[in-house]
Design an enzyme around this catalytic site. Structure first.
Site, short mmCIF file in Angstrom:
data_model
loop_
_atom_site.label_atom_id
_atom_site.label_comp_id
_atom_site.label_asym_id
_atom_site.label_seq_id
_atom_site.Cartn_x
_atom_site.Cartn_y
_atom_site.Cartn_z
N LYS A 43 0.85 -1.20 0.00
CA LYS A 43 0.00 0.00 0.00
C LYS A 43 0.88 1.25 0.00
CE LYS A 43 -0.67 -0.31 4.98
NZ LYS A 43 -1.14 0.67 5.93
N TYR A 264 17.82 29.49 8.81
CA TYR A 264 16.64 30.20 9.32
C TYR A 264 16.54 30.10 10.83
CZ TYR A 264 14.76 30.54 4.57
OH TYR A 264 14.57 30.83 3.25
C1 LIG Z 1 -4.15 -4.60 7.86
C2 LIG Z 1 -2.68 -4.41 7.79
N1 LIG Z 1 -1.87 -5.45 7.74
C3 LIG Z 1 -0.53 -5.32 7.68
C4 LIG Z 1 0.06 -4.08 7.68
C5 LIG Z 1 1.56 -3.97 7.64
O1 LIG Z 1 2.03 -3.36 8.81
P1 LIG Z 1 3.58 -3.18 9.07
O2 LIG Z 1 4.08 -2.23 8.05
O3 LIG Z 1 3.65 -2.60 10.44
O4 LIG Z 1 4.19 -4.52 8.94
C6 LIG Z 1 -0.75 -2.95 7.74
C7 LIG Z 1 -0.13 -1.62 7.78
O5 LIG Z 1 -0.55 -0.69 8.40
C8 LIG Z 1 -2.15 -3.11 7.79
O6 LIG Z 1 -2.97 -2.05 7.84
#
Ligand SMILES: Cc1ncc(COP(=O)(O)O)c(C=O)c1O
Length: 372
Positions: A43, A264
Site C-alpha cells: 500500500k 533560518y
Molecule cells: C491490515 C494491515 N496489515 C498489515 C500491515 C503492515 O504493517 P507493518 O508495516 O507494520 O508490517 C498494515 C499496515 O498498516 C495493515 O494495515
C-alpha cells in the site's frame, strides 16, 4: 529562448531502491513463519518505493496486499497473476466489478460491504477476508457480531471462500498481542478458513505464538528494511537490510567562526571555528523538517551531525568528522553509502520524532529514483 534539456544538470539528489534488499527482507519475514504464505504489503505505493520499482524484488511473495484500486490495477498491468488483497475492501459498489474483473480478493469489515456484495451481479466467486475488530477499534466486526457476518457471507452465492483476519494494535510494544489474540481465538476457534493475523511486529516479535496460527502473514515495514519496534530493536537486530537510500551532495561549504549561526531562525551557533556543508536536500524532497541538530547524516560514508533548521531545498551538516569533505562530497541522508556504511532510516525518523514509515512514504515526487 530555446532550452536544451539534454544539457540541463539535475540537482544531485537521488533515491535508490535496492531490489536485492527487498528480496532479502521478504525472505527474512518468511523465516519467522515458514509454513505461512506471505502478503507483501505494498500500500501507499509500496511504502513510497513505487510499486513498479519494488515489484522485481518482491516477486517471491505469495500475494500483494494494498488498498488503492489503482495500485491493484498497476500490479495486474505488471502481469502479476497471483493473489491481490484489498486491505480495506471496497469503498463503493462499482469497486466489486473491478474485483470480479481482476480477480481481486477483498477484506469485508462492515455490513455495508456485505450489502454491496449481496447486490453484486457476478459469475465470479469472490475470495473475502472477514475482518474482526479484536481491540484495535478501527475496522472490523466486533467479536460478538463476527459469526453473524460470517454466516451471512457464507450464504451468498457471490462468495467463494472466507478467510479470517484481524490486526494487532500493540505487537510492537510490551503490551503485546495476547489480549487481542484471545478475543480472536475465542470467536473463531470453530470457524473454517485461512487465518491472517500478523503485521511485521507480530511476525517478528511473536513468531513463537503466531507462526502456527498463520496461513498468511502481512509484513510491511520489515520488507522495506525498517525495524517494527525501533528503538527496542534495530533493523540490524532483525536481520533487515535498507531498501531505500536517499543521497545527495554538498553544494557549498561555509567556514564559521565562534558565534556564527546557520540557517533560518539562527537556531545553531558555532562555539568555535567550524566547516559547514550545505546539502542539496530539504523538506521539499521529503527530508523531515522536524529533524533537529544532531540528526545523523553520512558524508563520504562518515557519520556526521545535521545542524540548524532544515529548509525547503537545503540542509546543513557539521563537517568536523570529515576534514577532506567539500563541494561534491557524497551525502547519505538515509540508507547505504558507497563504501558500505549504512545509516538506518529508523534513526533519522527518530530524530524527527516520527517513524520510518512516514519518511519512506513522504519521499517527494521531485526526487529522481533509480532501481539497483
Ligand atoms: C491490515 C494491515 N496489515 C498489515 C500491515 C503492515 O504493517 P507493518 O508495516 O507494520 O508490517 C498494515 C499496515 O498498516 C495493515 O494495515
Amino acid at each position: 529562448m530555446e532550452v536544451n534539456l539534454t544539457r540541463t544538470m539535475p540537482r544531485p539528489i537521488q533515491a535508490t531502491i535496492h531490489t536485492a534488499a527487498l528480496s532479502h527482507n521478504l525472505a527474512r519475514a518468511r523465516l519467522a513463519a515458514p509454513d505461512a504464505k506471505v502478503w507483501a504489503i505494498v500500500k501507499a505505493n509500496a511504502y513510497g518505493h513505487g510499486i513498479a520499482r519494488a515489484f522485481d524484488g518482491l516477486r517471491s511473495a505469495d500475494g500483494f496486499a494494498l488498498l488503492d484500486l489503482n495500485e491493484a490495477t498497476e500490479l495486474r498491468a505488471l502481469d502479476w497473476r497471483g493473489p491481490i488483497l484489498l486491505l480495506e475492501g471496497c469503498f463503493e459498489a462499482r469497486d466489486l466489478e473491478l474485483c470480479s474483473r481482476l480477480g481481486l480478493w477483498h477484506v469485508v469489515h462492515c455490513n455495508e460491504q456485505i450489502d454491496m456484495l449481496a447486490a453484486h451481479k457476478t459469475q465470479q466467486g469472490h475470495r473475502v477476508f472477514l475482518k474482526m475488530n479484536s481491540g484495535m477499534n478501527r475496522l472490523g466486526f466486533k467479536p460478538e457480531r463476527y459469526r453473524a457476518a460470517w454466516t451471512r457471507l457464507n450464504a451468498l452465492p457471490q462468495v467463494d471462500e472466507i478467510s479470517l483476519m484481524t490486526h494487532f494494535s500493540d505487537a510492537d510494544t510490551a503490551k503485546g498481542i495476547s489480549a487481542q489474540l484471545a478475543v480472536f481465538e475465542a470467536a473463531t476457534h470453530d470457524l473454517p478458513g485461512e487465518r491472517s493475523l500478523s503485521n511485521s511486529a507480530a511476525t517478528l516479535r511473536h513468531s513463537g505464538v503466531l507462526a502456527a496460527r498463520s496461513d498468511w502473514i502481512r509484513p510491511g515495514i520489515a520488507v522495506y528494511g525498517g525495524s517494527p519496534d525501533f528503538p527496542v530493536h534495530s533493523a540490524e537486530h532483525w536481520g533487515l537490510q535498507a531498501t531505500m537510500t536517499l543521497a545527495s551532495k554538498i553544494i557549498s561549504v561555509q567556514q564559521l567562526a565562534a558565534g556564527d549561526t546557520v540557517g533560518y531562525g539562527s537556531i545553531f551557533t558555532a562555539d568555535g571555528p567550524l566547516a559547514i556543508g550545505v546539502v542539496a536536500c530539504g523538506y521539499a524532497d521529503g527530508y523531515p523538517r522536524h529533524c533537529t541538530t544532531g540528526t545523523p547524516m553520512l558524508v563520504n560514508g562518515v557519520r556526521c551531525r545535521m545542524v540548524g533548521r532544515v529548509s525547503m531545498d537545503m540542509v546543513t551538516v557539521d563537517l568536523s568528522p570529515v576534514p577532506g569533505a567539500g563541494i561534491g562530497s557524497d551525502v547519505t541522508l538515509w540508507g547505504r553509502a558507497t563504501g558500505g556504511a549504512v545509516l538506518p532510516i529508523d534513526e533519522v525518523a527518530q530524530a524527527a520524532g516520527t517513524i520510518a514509515y512516514e519518511l519512506m512514504c513522504a519521499l517527494a515526487q521531485r526526487v529522481p529514483v533509480v532501481v539497483a
